[in-house]
Structures are given as structure tokens and as C-alpha cells.
Design an enzyme around this catalytic site. Structure first.
Site, mmCIF file in Angstrom:
data_model
loop_
_atom_site.group_PDB
_atom_site.id
_atom_site.type_symbol
_atom_site.label_atom_id
_atom_site.label_comp_id
_atom_site.label_asym_id
_atom_site.label_seq_id
_atom_site.Cartn_x
_atom_site.Cartn_y
_atom_site.Cartn_z
ATOM 1 N N ASP A 128 -4.971 6.681 10.131
ATOM 2 C CA ASP A 128 -4.653 5.283 10.543
ATOM 3 C C ASP A 128 -3.222 5.445 11.015
ATOM 4 O O ASP A 128 -2.787 4.367 11.991
ATOM 5 C CB ASP A 128 -4.722 4.399 9.403
ATOM 6 C CG ASP A 128 -3.567 4.573 8.211
ATOM 7 O OD1 ASP A 128 -2.850 5.362 8.244
ATOM 8 O OD2 ASP A 128 -4.055 3.879 7.269
ATOM 9 N N HIS B 162 -0.258 5.149 7.123
ATOM 10 C CA HIS B 162 0.030 5.463 5.607
ATOM 11 C C HIS B 162 0.127 6.918 5.442
ATOM 12 O O HIS B 162 -0.464 7.702 5.897
ATOM 13 C CB HIS B 162 -1.172 5.149 4.770
ATOM 14 C CG HIS B 162 -1.383 3.650 4.631
ATOM 15 N ND1 HIS B 162 -2.268 2.884 5.592
ATOM 16 C CD2 HIS B 162 -0.838 2.531 3.986
ATOM 17 C CE1 HIS B 162 -2.581 1.675 5.191
ATOM 18 N NE2 HIS B 162 -1.490 1.276 4.361
ATOM 19 N N GLY C 59 -2.220 -4.074 0.919
ATOM 20 C CA GLY C 59 -2.407 -5.396 1.645
ATOM 21 C C GLY C 59 -1.510 -6.344 1.326
ATOM 22 O O GLY C 59 -1.387 -7.566 2.030
ATOM 23 N N SER D 140 0.949 -1.237 0.067
ATOM 24 C CA SER D 140 0.018 -0.106 0.008
ATOM 25 C C SER D 140 0.932 1.102 0.040
ATOM 26 O O SER D 140 0.364 2.436 -0.518
ATOM 27 C CB SER D 140 -0.949 -0.043 1.340
ATOM 28 O OG SER D 140 -0.247 -0.294 2.391
ATOM 29 N N ASN E 164 3.673 -5.583 5.866
ATOM 30 C CA ASN E 164 2.334 -6.267 6.148
ATOM 31 C C ASN E 164 2.748 -7.782 6.918
ATOM 32 O O ASN E 164 1.832 -8.060 7.769
ATOM 33 C CB ASN E 164 1.402 -6.535 4.904
ATOM 34 C CG ASN E 164 1.053 -5.236 4.695
ATOM 35 O OD1 ASN E 164 0.346 -4.371 5.297
ATOM 36 N ND2 ASN E 164 0.978 -4.911 3.349
#
Length: 237
Positions: A212, A215, A101, A63, A129
Site C-alpha cells: 500500500d 505501512h 484507522g 495502524s 489518518n
């Protein structure tokens, strides 16, 4: 009767004259058409040659590469790299191959398809991830190595840049420390160029990250682009 014959003769002469004009007109126009066609072919050939001389930088990641959460993917760091390259007329095309992801296992499963195109510089940005999901570190290391092997097997001349990653402190200190060492160790083992920490000066800074906390914002991606550019520029200049 004679009148009709005269009319027919006049009509036939008119038809002959008209046909002659049409033939002459077509003949006069042919060189123009040929010149136009020839020009188009030359331009097309020139475009193909220009395209074929452009080299490729492929950013293979998750991402962070894909620009998750941004309104415009052109604000993600791969597109910002392209802008830097274009400003210097370096003749490289940056391809964003980021999938939100994505884990190292996911990257390993799609690498063969990605390698169907010619790649001059391969930027490997995967692993974050895995760490956030607590994937066994041995598996992460093996998957990254498999991706590196696949790239070099396809073209040993491809230059690989490995983006180093770090994890937030809530993952456990032993896991965090070992995770961090995966990237420099793989870079040393495979003689790769290493970006020590892709998120340097961005990770953990609220103002440079989205809600979040993971990011980067538009401004955060500008810093990511600079972090990559510091390593990439000497390779492609």
C-alpha cells in the site's frame, strides 16, 4: 462367644493402631505442607513486588503502532522497543495501544479509558489518518491538545513523547506544510519531547513499505523503533 470377643478386641486394637499411624503421619506431613505453602506465598509476594516496580510505557497510536499488515505484532516497533529495554534490564513494560484507522478524534474519545492504568511514559502517535482524510487542521491540533491535557491531568509526572508526522505530496502544499508544523508547535507549547518524524528513512521508500506504500514492512519497523529509541532512551535510562 469368647472367640468372638477376642476377635473384636484384636480388631479394635488394629483400628486404634491404624488411627494412630494416620494421625502421626498427618502430623509429620503438616510442617512440609506449611513450608510448601509459605514458600508459595513468598514467591507470589515476590512476583507482585517485581510487577509493581516495573514502569509502564504506553504507545498510543494508529495502524503504525498496531503493526498493520505484519504477520506478527511482535515485529511492530512497540515490541521492538520492549526487546531493547529488556536487553538493558531497564524495568519498563511497553503497552501497544494502537488501533488501525485511528484518528485524533478517535484517540480523544478513548483516552480516558486508557488512562485507567498507571503510565510513566506516554508516546502519542496520532494524526496521520487525519491528514490522509483531509481533516481540518484546527480540529487535529485541538484533539491532540485534548489528549495531552488528559494525560497530564491524570498524572502531571507522566513524560509525554510526541511523534511527528508528515504527509505525502498529493495532499496540497499548504495543507502539508501546516500539518507538519502542528507537532513541533505542540511539543514546544507543552514542553514535550518530540520525535521529529516517526517515519524518517522509511516513508516513501518502497522497499521498506508494504504494497500500500503507507505501512512499513518488518525492516521498516526496525527503523521506526530506532527513531523512537533515539528519543526514548535518554528518558528511561
Amino acid at each position: 462367644m469368647n472367640f468372638n470377643n477376642n476377635v473384636i478386641k484384636i480388631f479394635l486394637k488394629f483400628c486404634y493402631f491404624s488411627l494412630l499411624l494416620i494421625l502421626l503421619s498427618c502430623g509429620a506431613d503438616t510442617p512440609k505442607k506449611e513450608k510448601t505453602t509459605e514458600k508459595a506465598l513468598v514467591e507470589a509476594e515476590s512476583n507482585v513486588q517485581e510487577s509493581s516496580t516495573s514502569k509502564t510505557i504506553l504507545v498510543f497510536g494508529d495502524s503504525l503502532t498496531a503493526g498493520f499488515g505484519l504477520d506478527d505484532v511482535n515485529d511492530a516497533f512497540p515490541a521492538l522497543l520492549q526487546s531493547k529495554i529488556d536487553s538493558l534490564s531497564l524495568g519498563y513494560t511497553v503497552i501497544n495501544s494502537g488501533v488501525s484507522g485511528e484518528t485524533t478524534a478517535g484517540g480523544k474519545s478513548r483516552i480516558d479509558w486508557v488512562l485507567n492504568q498507571k503510565i510513566d511514559v506516554f508516546i502519542l502517535e496520532l494524526g496521520a489518518n487525519d491528514g490522509l482524510r483531509g481533516v481540518p487542521l484546527k480540529e487535529t491540533r485541538e484533539n491532540l491538545q485534548a489528549i495531552i491535557d488528559a494525560v497530564l491531568e491524570k498524572n502531571a509526572a507522566t513524560k509525554i513523547i510526541l511523534a511527528g508526522m508528515q504527509l505525502p505530496p498529493n495532499m496540497g502544499q499548504d495543507y502539508i506544510n501546516e500539518f507538519k508544523t502542528i507537532f513541533p508547535e505542540l511539543a514546544t507549547k507543552n514542553k514535550l519531547t518530540l520525535i521529529p518524524f516517526l517515519l524518517k528513512d522509511v516513508g516513501g521508500i518502497p522497499a521498506l513499505n508494504q504494497a500500500d506504500g503507507i505501512h512499513p514492512t518488518v525492516d521498516g519497523h526496525k527503523i521506526l523503533a530506532n527513531n523512537v529509541w533515539t528519543v526514548l532512551e535518554p528518558i528511561i535510562s
